[in-house]
Scaffold this active site. Structure first.
Site, PDB file in Angstrom:
ATOM      1  N   GLN A 121      57.372  42.444  56.228  1.00  0.00           N
ATOM      2  CA  GLN A 121      57.970  41.106  56.236  1.00  0.00           C
ATOM      3  C   GLN A 121      58.430  40.686  54.842  1.00  0.00           C
ATOM      4  O   GLN A 121      58.116  41.321  53.837  1.00  0.00           O
ATOM      5  CB  GLN A 121      56.952  40.096  56.786  1.00  0.00           C
ATOM      6  CG  GLN A 121      55.600  40.140  56.093  1.00  0.00           C
ATOM      7  CD  GLN A 121      54.457  39.593  56.943  1.00  0.00           C
ATOM      8  OE1 GLN A 121      54.668  38.885  57.922  1.00  0.00           O
ATOM      9  NE2 GLN A 121      53.226  39.911  56.563  1.00  0.00           N
ATOM     10  N   TYR A 128      43.440  24.035  58.249  1.00  0.00           N
ATOM     11  CA  TYR A 128      43.591  25.191  59.148  1.00  0.00           C
ATOM     12  C   TYR A 128      42.419  26.161  59.031  1.00  0.00           C
ATOM     13  O   TYR A 128      41.828  26.574  60.031  1.00  0.00           O
ATOM     14  CB  TYR A 128      44.912  25.903  58.821  1.00  0.00           C
ATOM     15  CG  TYR A 128      45.117  27.169  59.590  1.00  0.00           C
ATOM     16  CD1 TYR A 128      45.397  27.135  60.950  1.00  0.00           C
ATOM     17  CD2 TYR A 128      45.019  28.414  58.970  1.00  0.00           C
ATOM     18  CE1 TYR A 128      45.581  28.310  61.670  1.00  0.00           C
ATOM     19  CE2 TYR A 128      45.203  29.589  59.679  1.00  0.00           C
ATOM     20  CZ  TYR A 128      45.486  29.529  61.028  1.00  0.00           C
ATOM     21  OH  TYR A 128      45.662  30.687  61.744  1.00  0.00           O
ATOM     22  N   GLN A 129      42.086  26.547  57.821  1.00  0.00           N
ATOM     23  CA  GLN A 129      41.044  27.576  57.616  1.00  0.00           C
ATOM     24  C   GLN A 129      39.700  27.088  58.162  1.00  0.00           C
ATOM     25  O   GLN A 129      38.967  27.836  58.811  1.00  0.00           O
ATOM     26  CB  GLN A 129      40.879  27.906  56.125  1.00  0.00           C
ATOM     27  CG  GLN A 129      42.153  27.966  55.316  1.00  0.00           C
ATOM     28  CD  GLN A 129      42.939  29.259  55.454  1.00  0.00           C
ATOM     29  OE1 GLN A 129      42.622  30.099  56.302  1.00  0.00           O
ATOM     30  NE2 GLN A 129      43.978  29.393  54.648  1.00  0.00           N
ATOM     31  N   ASP A 166      45.281  36.170  53.532  1.00  0.00           N
ATOM     32  CA  ASP A 166      45.161  35.337  52.329  1.00  0.00           C
ATOM     33  C   ASP A 166      43.704  35.119  51.924  1.00  0.00           C
ATOM     34  O   ASP A 166      43.433  34.673  50.816  1.00  0.00           O
ATOM     35  CB  ASP A 166      45.891  33.996  52.523  1.00  0.00           C
ATOM     36  CG  ASP A 166      45.431  33.272  53.780  1.00  0.00           C
ATOM     37  OD1 ASP A 166      44.208  33.145  54.002  1.00  0.00           O
ATOM     38  OD2 ASP A 166      46.295  32.832  54.552  1.00  0.00           O
ATOM     39  N   ASP A 189      46.213  48.183  61.571  1.00  0.00           N
ATOM     40  CA  ASP A 189      46.695  47.488  62.762  1.00  0.00           C
ATOM     41  C   ASP A 189      45.527  46.966  63.598  1.00  0.00           C
ATOM     42  O   ASP A 189      44.591  47.705  63.913  1.00  0.00           O
ATOM     43  CB  ASP A 189      47.529  48.489  63.572  1.00  0.00           C
ATOM     44  CG  ASP A 189      47.972  47.912  64.900  1.00  0.00           C
ATOM     45  OD1 ASP A 189      48.546  46.806  64.892  1.00  0.00           O
ATOM     46  OD2 ASP A 189      47.720  48.540  65.952  1.00  0.00           O
ATOM     47  N   ASP A 199      43.941  35.169  62.935  1.00  0.00           N
ATOM     48  CA  ASP A 199      44.695  34.252  62.074  1.00  0.00           C
ATOM     49  C   ASP A 199      46.056  34.880  61.841  1.00  0.00           C
ATOM     50  O   ASP A 199      46.287  35.561  60.852  1.00  0.00           O
ATOM     51  CB  ASP A 199      43.924  34.077  60.764  1.00  0.00           C
ATOM     52  CG  ASP A 199      44.742  33.326  59.722  1.00  0.00           C
ATOM     53  OD1 ASP A 199      45.744  32.679  60.097  1.00  0.00           O
ATOM     54  OD2 ASP A 199      44.388  33.413  58.535  1.00  0.00           O
ATOM     55  N   ASP A 243      53.503  33.500  63.456  1.00  0.00           N
ATOM     56  CA  ASP A 243      54.065  33.119  64.751  1.00  0.00           C
ATOM     57  C   ASP A 243      54.505  34.342  65.556  1.00  0.00           C
ATOM     58  O   ASP A 243      54.669  35.431  65.006  1.00  0.00           O
ATOM     59  CB  ASP A 243      55.249  32.167  64.518  1.00  0.00           C
ATOM     60  CG  ASP A 243      54.805  30.874  63.873  1.00  0.00           C
ATOM     61  OD1 ASP A 243      53.949  30.198  64.463  1.00  0.00           O
ATOM     62  OD2 ASP A 243      55.286  30.560  62.781  1.00  0.00           O
TER      63      ASP A 243
END
Lengths: 292, 292
Positions: free
Chosen positions: B42, B72-73, B97, B148, B166, B169
């Protein structure tokens, strides 16, 4: 006929501009500009967006979109009204788009609701471009008064069960609506056991301001609470509500009246009795700053 | 040295671009571009914003800002962990992250937590530019596996008390993480009484997608719930969480364990026991669509 233009609309996108939330900006794609004007009080823009329906913008700040306005209108109306055992007379200050009126008249206890809006252009454009909100104006229990909320309150003491202040942000015409004087005027216009509910800004952006308003309100009301809901097109996607009651010991966090389930399903899209209670549950960072 | 540039940054502003939420765009003001690269998977951008701290962007979409990432976390970690009576082994898929790891290790019951991230560039840039999140990597109970998630799950059946996905989209590298196959693989990797929690998109934007994921999940898990929280820099200011448990009769909406109050005050900024319960209270439009 000249095509309409607006300084916030470029390359087919409207972009919000304000000093109130620096470093961030919401943009909405524009299908057509519908109305551009300077009223006596503010810059008034209405455009048709590609994905949010028609959008009302005052002084560069999004006030309502047809797609998500229901969240705000339902919450600012039903939080105070369902925290009151028998609301009969209601005053709405601001709210010139009519959306709050539409929600208030859903309560069968209501005998009359008066809207005091300073800028007559807002109801005008709402009737033309935001018919689902302006529908609130047509109800037989509704009275509209174009004028200043301060002056109106001074002339109507001890009159209302619920006062809802649906204002824009504390710059421009709405600035004084966040001051202690205004909160005291509202208190004097309430009947015993009365409740006020005001647009309370966003805890992610204006925690200091909210804290100040709550601190000042606690000097003049025995019960003061802060609630919030999502509204995607408001900055940070959230807006708050400040609720105060002039009678000690009242719990505004729980509805004392409830819509029946069938009504909730067919007439409401955001608010329900569980949402009422959850709206007062603050995340840690705000709870520590805002709770008394 | 050449100054960095990025197609989403113009005139000193970053603007989000994606087909996932047409007609709307969030912009953040840029102080300095810190990192621009194409990883194997990405487009990876990190910039310093004027008001939101450092910002991680993948494929043009904001993943985390230093100012609001805590919401969020904390929620994606503590909702499933506090719904589990004794979580010992935890798997995090994605979350490169490090922010979720930072939250998971706050639970003293944890014996080990493994992170499986497909893109090694994400932990690399996080360690360099998002140190408060990357702090999660340094804990002695943490293991990191670059690879993966599908393959890893297949090799680790019946192993975890809690699995947290986590992800970004459902386009690009994360697309398959919203499919039924992935939910079944997670189920097989849980221990008895295990819970999964996944990034569940936004009810204002992707209600159909969320409904499909929930419907599919209900075929393979006896308990499936949807929760949400505010995150100002995510689209519409909100993100959801899908929680599933492989044991019938479990109530994920109430924490079965609680942090003590002092810990909540000093170590958490969003989550608390009341927020846990309120996060499952859906507004009417979503409740009608998503509840079983």
């Amino acid at each position: 006929m000249t095509e309409l233009t607006h300084p916030n609309i470029n390359d087919g996108w409207f972009r919000e501009s304000t000093t109130l939330w620096p470093g961030q900006a919401m943009s909405l794609k524009v299908e057509k500009i519908l109305h551009v004007a300077k009223s006596l009080f503010q810059d008034v823009l209405v455009f048709k967006s590609t994905d949010y329906g028609n959008v009302l913008v005052l002084d560069g700040v999004i006030q309502a979109t047809e797609r998500d306005e229901f969240a705000y209108q339902e919450m600012i109306a039903h939080l105070p009204l369902n925290a009151h055992p028998d609301p009969k007379k209601v005053l709405v200050i601001g709210g010139g788009d009519g959306g709050v009126l539409r929600e208030v008249v859903k309560h069968s206890t209501i005998e009359s609701v008066t809207l005091v809006e300073i800028d007559e252009m807002v109801p005008q454009v709402s009737k033309q471009y935001l018919p689902a909100m302006a529908a609130g104006f047509t109800h037989p229990k509704v009275n509209v008064h174009i004028g200043d909320g301060f002056a109106y309150l001074k002339e109507h003491t001890g009159s209302y069960d619920v006062i809802i202040t649906d204002s824009s942000d504390p710059v421009g015409p709405a600035e004084s609506l966040f001051g202690e004087t205004f909160y005291d005027l509202m208190r004097r216009s309430l009947r015993p056991g009365g409740i006020i509910c005001t647009q309370g800004e966003c805890q992610w952006l204006h925690l200091e301001l909210i804290s100040t308003v709550l601190t000042n309100s606690r000097k003049i009301y025995p019960v003061v609470e802060y609630a919030y809901s999502a509204v995607p097109t408001y900055p940070c996607g959230q807006i708050g509500y400040i609720l105060c009651c002039n009678e000690a010991g009242r719990d505004l966090k729980k509805p004392v009246r409830k819509f029946d389930e069938e009504f909730e399903k067919t007439q409401l899209r955001y608010y329900n009795a569980q949402v009422h209670e959850a709206a007062f549950v603050l995340p840690g960072f705000a709870k520590r700053k805002l709770e008394a």
